[in-house]
Write a protein that holds these residues in place. Structure first.
Motif, PDB file in Angstrom:
ATOM      1  N   GLU A 195      40.814  27.395  47.474  1.00 55.43           N
ATOM      2  CA  GLU A 195      40.243  27.130  45.687  1.00 55.43           C
ATOM      3  C   GLU A 195      38.641  27.404  46.021  1.00 55.43           C
ATOM      4  O   GLU A 195      37.943  27.880  45.262  1.00 55.43           O
ATOM      5  N   ARG A 196      38.020  26.491  46.916  1.00 54.83           N
ATOM      6  CA  ARG A 196      36.529  26.508  47.074  1.00 54.83           C
ATOM      7  C   ARG A 196      36.191  27.861  47.890  1.00 54.83           C
ATOM      8  O   ARG A 196      35.121  28.271  47.379  1.00 54.83           O
ATOM      9  N   GLN A 197      37.056  28.401  48.560  1.00 51.55           N
ATOM     10  CA  GLN A 197      36.441  29.738  49.044  1.00 51.55           C
ATOM     11  C   GLN A 197      36.517  30.619  47.938  1.00 51.55           C
ATOM     12  O   GLN A 197      35.533  31.735  48.060  1.00 51.55           O
ATOM     13  N   VAL A 198      37.176  30.734  47.094  1.00 53.42           N
ATOM     14  CA  VAL A 198      37.317  31.475  45.715  1.00 53.42           C
ATOM     15  C   VAL A 198      35.910  31.324  45.282  1.00 53.42           C
ATOM     16  O   VAL A 198      35.166  32.278  44.971  1.00 53.42           O
ATOM     17  N   LEU A 199      35.576  30.167  44.858  1.00 56.83           N
ATOM     18  CA  LEU A 199      34.296  29.739  44.088  1.00 56.83           C
ATOM     19  C   LEU A 199      33.392  30.306  44.989  1.00 56.83           C
ATOM     20  O   LEU A 199      32.215  30.889  44.348  1.00 56.83           O
ATOM     21  N   ASP A 200      33.199  30.051  46.325  1.00 63.24           N
ATOM     22  CA  ASP A 200      32.114  30.423  46.948  1.00 63.24           C
ATOM     23  C   ASP A 200      32.107  31.937  47.351  1.00 63.24           C
ATOM     24  O   ASP A 200      30.844  32.640  47.370  1.00 63.24           O
ATOM     25  N   THR A 201      32.950  32.791  47.256  1.00 60.24           N
ATOM     26  CA  THR A 201      33.022  34.142  47.075  1.00 60.24           C
ATOM     27  C   THR A 201      32.154  34.489  46.106  1.00 60.24           C
ATOM     28  O   THR A 201      31.453  35.583  46.002  1.00 60.24           O
ATOM     29  N   LEU A 202      32.394  34.033  44.954  1.00 58.95           N
ATOM     30  CA  LEU A 202      31.843  34.597  43.643  1.00 58.95           C
ATOM     31  C   LEU A 202      30.442  34.244  43.622  1.00 58.95           C
ATOM     32  O   LEU A 202      29.446  35.020  43.080  1.00 58.95           O
ATOM     33  N   ILE A 203      29.958  33.010  44.312  1.00 59.30           N
ATOM     34  CA  ILE A 203      28.553  32.714  44.525  1.00 59.30           C
ATOM     35  C   ILE A 203      28.031  33.610  45.384  1.00 59.30           C
ATOM     36  O   ILE A 203      26.924  34.005  45.007  1.00 59.30           O
ATOM     37  N   ASP A 204      28.643  33.887  46.506  1.00 57.53           N
ATOM     38  CA  ASP A 204      28.035  34.922  47.308  1.00 57.53           C
ATOM     39  C   ASP A 204      27.811  36.433  46.792  1.00 57.53           C
ATOM     40  O   ASP A 204      26.969  36.976  47.389  1.00 57.53           O
ATOM     41  N   ALA A 205      28.722  36.555  46.180  1.00 51.04           N
ATOM     42  CA  ALA A 205      28.527  38.003  45.469  1.00 51.04           C
ATOM     43  C   ALA A 205      27.912  37.950  44.124  1.00 51.04           C
ATOM     44  O   ALA A 205      27.602  39.236  43.693  1.00 51.04           O
ATOM     45  N   GLY A 206      27.112  36.874  44.007  1.00 51.07           N
ATOM     46  CA  GLY A 206      26.086  36.858  42.839  1.00 51.07           C
ATOM     47  C   GLY A 206      26.663  36.905  41.490  1.00 51.07           C
ATOM     48  O   GLY A 206      26.060  37.020  40.350  1.00 51.07           O
TER      49      GLY A 206
END
Length: 189
Positions: A133-144
């Motif tokens: 679940e954290r990786q989903v959130l971090d992907t959204l951050i990395d994608a801007g």
């Protein structure tokens, strides 16, 4: 085996957070009787949760000076006029409603199909997430898409709510029916 959570009072209808809150079921009727008739083009939408009551009314669409569509500046002017001219009365009504329902009251309007909320609550929510679940959130951050995990979680909740609104509406209706059946049953169990 008995459910330990139920024995301690956890679960619906909201646990300790809602235990002492008055029932807001009559809030739409209360606001209908309390709001000036000339504020909105029809009855306002009243949205209620554990923390807040949001009152959103539709303003008349501003007139255009020519046959062109109404400009965003005209809409903003109508919004500003309504917000400033009704502020003292809205504050007084909000104070009365807050005493009655023990929830904050926020206001908003709809102008020509656009919904604008005035000051309203942003309530912090704590959760624990595992790595997937954290990786989903971090992907959204990395994608801007989001600036932080909190923003990413809020974005995800909005997206889920948008795509699951009919299912959530059915779930809320089913919970209301369960509450009605509980209230009709024997008390003190």
């Amino acid at each position: 085996m008995r459910n330990a959570h139920r024995e301690r009072g956890f679960g619906r209808p909201g646990g300790w957070q809602q235990a002492d809150l008055p029932d807001p079921a009559d809030a739409p009727d209360w606001f209908a009787g309390r709001l000036p008739a000339d504020w909105f083009t029809g009855p306002p939408q009243i949205e209620i949760d554990r923390d807040e009551i949001v009152v959103v009314g539709e303003l008349p669409t501003p007139e255009s000076t020519d046959d062109a569509p109404v400009s965003s500046a005209t809409k903003e002017g109508a919004l500003a006029r309504f917000r400033e001219s009704t502020r003292p009365a809205r504050m007084q009504i909000a104070d009365e409603a807050q005493r009655r329902y023990r929830r904050s009251v926020a206001w908003g309007v709809e102008v020509d199909g656009e919904r604008i909320l005035f000051t309203h609550l942003a309530v912090p929510v704590m959760t624990r997430l595992r790595q997937p679940e954290r990786q989903v959130l971090d992907t959204l951050i990395d994608a801007g898409v989001a600036r932080s995990r909190a923003d990413a979680l809020a974005w995800t909740v909005k997206l889920a709510g948008k795509h699951a609104e009919s299912w959530l509406a059915e779930l809320r209706e089913a919970m209301r029916k369960v509450d009605d059946l509980r209230s009709e049953g024997p008390q003190g169990l």
